[in-house]
Each structure stands twice: as structure tokens, then as C-alpha cells.
Design an enzyme around this catalytic site. Structure first.
Site, PDB file in Angstrom:
ATOM      1  N   LYS A 145      62.252  42.010  73.394  1.00 45.09           N
ATOM      2  CA  LYS A 145      61.066  41.434  72.762  1.00 45.09           C
ATOM      3  C   LYS A 145      61.477  40.335  71.786  1.00 45.09           C
ATOM      4  O   LYS A 145      62.173  40.598  70.804  1.00 45.09           O
ATOM      5  CB  LYS A 145      60.292  42.531  72.025  1.00 45.09           C
ATOM      6  CG  LYS A 145      59.049  42.048  71.281  1.00 45.09           C
ATOM      7  CD  LYS A 145      58.375  43.232  70.602  1.00 45.09           C
ATOM      8  CE  LYS A 145      57.176  42.822  69.780  1.00 45.09           C
ATOM      9  NZ  LYS A 145      56.551  43.980  69.102  1.00 45.09           N
ATOM     10  N   VAL A 158      57.887  39.631  75.764  1.00 54.05           N
ATOM     11  CA  VAL A 158      58.842  40.643  76.188  1.00 54.05           C
ATOM     12  C   VAL A 158      59.421  40.261  77.547  1.00 54.05           C
ATOM     13  O   VAL A 158      58.684  39.919  78.474  1.00 54.05           O
ATOM     14  CB  VAL A 158      58.194  42.038  76.265  1.00 54.05           C
ATOM     15  CG1 VAL A 158      59.222  43.092  76.679  1.00 54.05           C
ATOM     16  CG2 VAL A 158      57.573  42.403  74.929  1.00 54.05           C
ATOM     17  N   GLY A 164      51.968  38.614  73.929  1.00 50.93           N
ATOM     18  CA  GLY A 164      50.812  38.810  73.072  1.00 50.93           C
ATOM     19  C   GLY A 164      51.033  38.131  71.741  1.00 50.93           C
ATOM     20  O   GLY A 164      51.916  37.275  71.595  1.00 50.93           O
ATOM     21  N   GLY A 182      54.656  38.639  70.143  1.00 46.77           N
ATOM     22  CA  GLY A 182      55.857  38.121  70.783  1.00 46.77           C
ATOM     23  C   GLY A 182      55.796  38.210  72.292  1.00 46.77           C
ATOM     24  O   GLY A 182      54.791  38.635  72.867  1.00 46.77           O
ATOM     25  N   ASP A 223      48.486  51.142  64.274  1.00 46.28           N
ATOM     26  CA  ASP A 223      48.056  50.319  65.403  1.00 46.28           C
ATOM     27  C   ASP A 223      48.149  51.118  66.701  1.00 46.28           C
ATOM     28  O   ASP A 223      48.620  50.622  67.725  1.00 46.28           O
ATOM     29  CB  ASP A 223      48.893  49.047  65.485  1.00 46.28           C
ATOM     30  CG  ASP A 223      48.221  47.959  66.322  1.00 46.28           C
ATOM     31  OD1 ASP A 223      46.986  48.018  66.480  1.00 46.28           O
ATOM     32  OD2 ASP A 223      48.921  47.058  66.816  1.00 46.28           O
ATOM     33  N   GLY A 266      55.652  40.966  79.512  1.00 42.04           N
ATOM     34  CA  GLY A 266      54.547  41.188  78.584  1.00 42.04           C
ATOM     35  C   GLY A 266      54.532  40.105  77.525  1.00 42.04           C
ATOM     36  O   GLY A 266      55.565  39.521  77.204  1.00 42.04           O
TER      37      GLY A 266
END
Length: 452
Positions: free
Chosen positions: A173, A159, A154, A157, A271, A152
Site C-alpha cells: 500500500k 495498493v 482509494g 492510497g 473506521d 485497490g
């Protein structure tokens, strides 16, 4: 007359002789003996004082030292007790008791440990089993942060999937340190998640604050994010069935209930969105990414002023316009997620026709009409759902996304509304049992986090 005078003289002479003989009294042996005894007695008392006084001082000093040691031990035992109490939080499945925490301070990173920032923090580097890792250890766990292990990425950061030295598979992460916000997000996540324990929150296993490196180590969640399942068919071509969506909705509601109503002061996620909802091997939801979390007001529905941060489409209108944040801001975001579960749409989609760009604006007028609700349902469900359940979920979503925050429900009320719907799933035929029993695809192993 002469006889009398003679007698008086004789008497005087006798008296004189008597006192004259006594004039040698001080020189007598008896007096000398008594005088020596008095002198020796004085010397003996002085010697005793010279011996006793230092002994008394030593005893007093020893007593003071012993008292200091006892006080320190008592203080240490009290600190240890506080440390255990601050981290021994119920796993939230029952939520029987409230928990008081403090996490909004700005802790310092020293020697790889985060210290300060909370009145309950001790000088230790472990909280509730959270470990401190070196950068070298995490390099080894991720094969030198190989691109092949990226699961992952974004704005906040990247992952990686990693295997720790004890064999534990973890999501590691690497946090981007873009100014103060990145550092703050890192510190908040460590301080907050190390103190909260709930089956509906992603578990923090450890962190790394080695020199300039900032990394967070989480439990590995194998089935990716809700965002990917709803909106990335190239990653997960099998759509989520209706029963699974209901369970996800209830898990998310329980997570926010825990943060809002079982923590004192409450915690506002700020969030809450589909990409921060992760699905485990049973497709049960866990909420992640607390980098923007804020401590709420002590007052009921109390507001706190803060910068407007979060994701467009999920932000409550009053928060966007005034910067006033409450737990009802999270309730609004939850309502948006419910709409996504019903419709399969993203919160903002400019590719759709005019009037349908913003999910809430498009859906809200339709949520109170049964026929229009049925027209909104995600076509990938192919009619495999209970219309009654859909109407009820639409009604819950409608009150959650009300423009006026006072009209939005508490998360406890939402949970109580969802529980009967989920319980009914076990008595109704559904494809969810087949779907939940399927093996996690190899591709999904690479999709644990989506950090948009």
C-alpha cells in the site's frame, strides 16, 4: 665543718664529672645507629605509600568500569525482555490473557526506522517480524509499481500486488501523504499492527519510510473485501451464501472483541466498515486499515474527544454530534455491517425511494417484526437461509445500532450470541461447503483491497 664542705664538694665534682661524661651521649655510635634506622623507616613507609596508593586507585577504577559494564548488560537484557514481551501477544484465538500496549505517540522516522512514540519501543527496526524495506526493493516487487499490479485504490492510497525477494506475495500500500493526517495514519498502522497479533486482523509484514515514501506491506488477502462481494457483482458475480455471511459476522465480532476487551487500554478502530473487512482463501474475515484507530479510555465505557472521522453511514450518532468516541462507536458500525449482511444494501443510498436512503433508519423499526425482517433479506440469497438465524441476527443488529450507546452490547456478548449459530451450520445442509471449496477466480486475485 670543713670536712663536711669538702665532702659536699667532692660529691658535686663527682656528679659534674658523671654528667660531663654523659655529655658525649649524642655522639655515641649507638645513638647514630638508632637515628639512621629511624630515618630509613620513614623513607620506607613513604615509598610503600607511593606504590600502594596508585594500585588502589587502579583497582577502584577497574571496579567502576566493570560495574558500569554489568549495569549496561543488565539494562540491555531488560530492554530485550520488554521488547519480546511487547510483541509476543497471543494469536487471540483463545484470548486467555489481556495485553497492555502503548501506541498513540507520534514516532519519528529516522534512517528508514520509526522510533519513539511508545514507552515500550526499542531502538530496533523490527517488531514481531515486521521488516523495514527500501523503496527500491518495493519497486522491484511491483515491477516498478505497474498499473497491472494495482489491486485497490482509494482516498488513503493505492495498493499493489507484489512479490517480495523471498517469494512472498504481498499487498503493498502506497500511502498518500496529504498533510499530517496521512503521516499520522501511516505511523499509527505501523506502531499498532506491529504489536497486535490476531487471526482476525490483517498481518503487517513490513513498511517503508525511505525519504518521502511511505508504504505498508501486508499479507496478501486473495478474495477481496466484503464490500466487493456484497455490492460489486461485476467483480464477484457469485453472491455470498448465508453460512459464509454468518462466519464473517463472527470473525468480525472476534476482531472487535480482541481490540476492545483484550487490549489495555482498549483500541477503537473508528473506521470499521465492509471495505475494511477482507476475505482470505477460505472466506474467513480479517479486519484491516487501522489508520484512524484511537486508544480508548482506561475507564469502562470512558469517552475520548476527537475529530469526527470515518465513513458516513457507519458513524454512531453520538460520535457525529459530540465528537465523543467510545468502543460502543465500533459496536454501532458492526451493527451496520450486520444489516448489510442481512439485506445486501449499502449504508447510504440516495437512489432508493424516500425513507430508504439511510439503511439504519429504514431497517431499525422493522428488525423486531419477523415478517418485516423476512422482507428485508438480500434477494440474492434466493431463500437459502434459516429464518430462525436471520431473526436472531436481526435482533443482534437491532441492539448494536441503538441510538443510546449504553444500550449497545459488549462485543464479547455479541460473540457468544453468534457462536451457536455458526456451530449449527455444520449440522445443517448448506451450499456454503460447495462455495468455500471453489477456487479463487483470477479476477479476485486483483481485488485484495478496496480503500474507499
Amino acid at each position: 665543718m670543713e670536712t663536711s664542705l669538702h665532702t659536699m664538694d667532692s660529691s658535686c665534682n663527682a656528679a659534674t664529672n658523671h654528667w660531663g661524661n654523659n655529655s658525649h651521649f649524642h655522639d655515641s655510635p649507638s645513638y647514630a645507629h638508632n637515628h639512621d634506622n629511624l630515618h630509613h623507616g620513614t623513607l620506607s613507609l613513604t615509598s610503600i605509600l607511593l606504590i600502594v596508593i596508585p594500585i588502589i586507585l587502579v583497582i577502584l577504577l577497574a571496579s567502576v568500569i566493570i560495574l558500569i559494564i554489568l549495569l549496561r548488560r543488565q539494562k540491555s537484557a531488560k530492554c530485550n525482555s520488554l521488547s519480546r514481551n511487547s510483541t509476543n501477544i497471543d494469536d487471540s484465538s483463545k484470548f486467555d490473557s489481556h495485553t497492555t500496549i502503548n501506541f498513540t505517540g507520534s514516532p519519528e522516522v529516522k534512517n528508514g526506522c520509526i522510533s519513539g512514540g511508545s514507552s515500550r519501543r526499542t531502538s530496533q527496526c523490527r517488531f514481531r517480524g515486521v521488516q523495514v524495506f527500501t523503496y527500491k526493493e518495493l519497486e522491484m516487487a511491483t515491477n516498478n509499481f505497474s498499473k497491472a499490479n494495482v489491486v485497490g485504490h482509494g482516498a488513503s492510497g493505492v495498493v499493489y500486488r507484489g512479490v517480495l525477494s523471498d517469494g512472498t506475495v504481498a499487498a503493498i500500500k502506497m500511502v498518500h501523504r496529504d498533510g499530517k493526517q496521512g503521516e499520522r495514519a501511516f505511523r499509527i498502522e505501523v506502531d499498532l499492527l506491529s504489536r497486535l497479533n490476531s487471526p482476525y486482523l490483517v498481518e503487517l509484514l513490513g513498511y517503508c519510510a525511505d525519504q518521502d515514501h511511505r508504504l505498508l506491506i501486508f499479507e496478501f488477502i486473495p478474495n477481496g473485501s466484503l464490500q466487493q462481494h456484497l455490492h460489486s457483482p461485476h467483480i464477484y458475480p457469485q453472491p455470498l451464501d448465508w453460512g459464509t455471511r454468518l462466519r464473517i459476522a463472527l470473525d468480525c465480532a472476534r476482531a472487535l472483541e480482541f481490540l476492545h476487551e483484550h487490549i489495555t487500554p482498549s483500541i477503537i478502530h473508528r473506521d470499521f466498515k465492509c471495505s475494511n473487512i477482507l476475505l482470505d482463501h477460505r472466506f474467513r474475515a480479517k479486519v484491516s486499515d487501522f489508520g484512524l484507530a484511537k486508544m480508548g479510555s482506561d475507564k469502562i465505557n470512558g469517552q475520548i474527544s476527537t475529530r469526527v472521522l470515518g465513513t458516513t453511514g457507519y458513524l454512531a450518532p453520538e460520535y457525529v454530534s459530540t465528537g465523543k468516541l467510545t468502543t460502543k462507536s465500533d459496536v454501532y458500525s458492526f451493527g451496520v455491517v450486520l444489516l448489510q449482511l442481512i439485506t445486501g444494501r449499502v449504508p447510504v443510498d440516495t437512489r432508493r425511494p424516500p425513507g430508504e436512503h439511510v439503511l439504519v433508519s429504514w431497517a431499525l423499526p422493522r428488525l423486531t417484526h419477523r415478517e418485516k425482517v423476512m422482507e428485508m433479506v438480500d434477494p440474492t440469497l434466493k431463500g437459502q437461509y434459516s429464518q430462525k438465524d436471520v431473526v436472531q441476527i436481526a435482533a443482534i443488529a437491532a441492539v448494536c445500532v441503538q441510538a443510546e450507546p449504553d444500550y449497545r452490547p459488549l462485543m464479547t456478548d455479541v460473540v457468544q450470541s453468534l457462536i451457536p449459530l455458526v456451530k449449527n451450520l455444520s449440522s445443517a445442509p448448506s451450499t456454503s461447503s460447495r462455495f468455500l471449496s471453489t477456487m479463487v477466480s483470477p479476477r479476485s486475485q486483483r481485488s485484495s483491497f478496496s480503500l474507499h
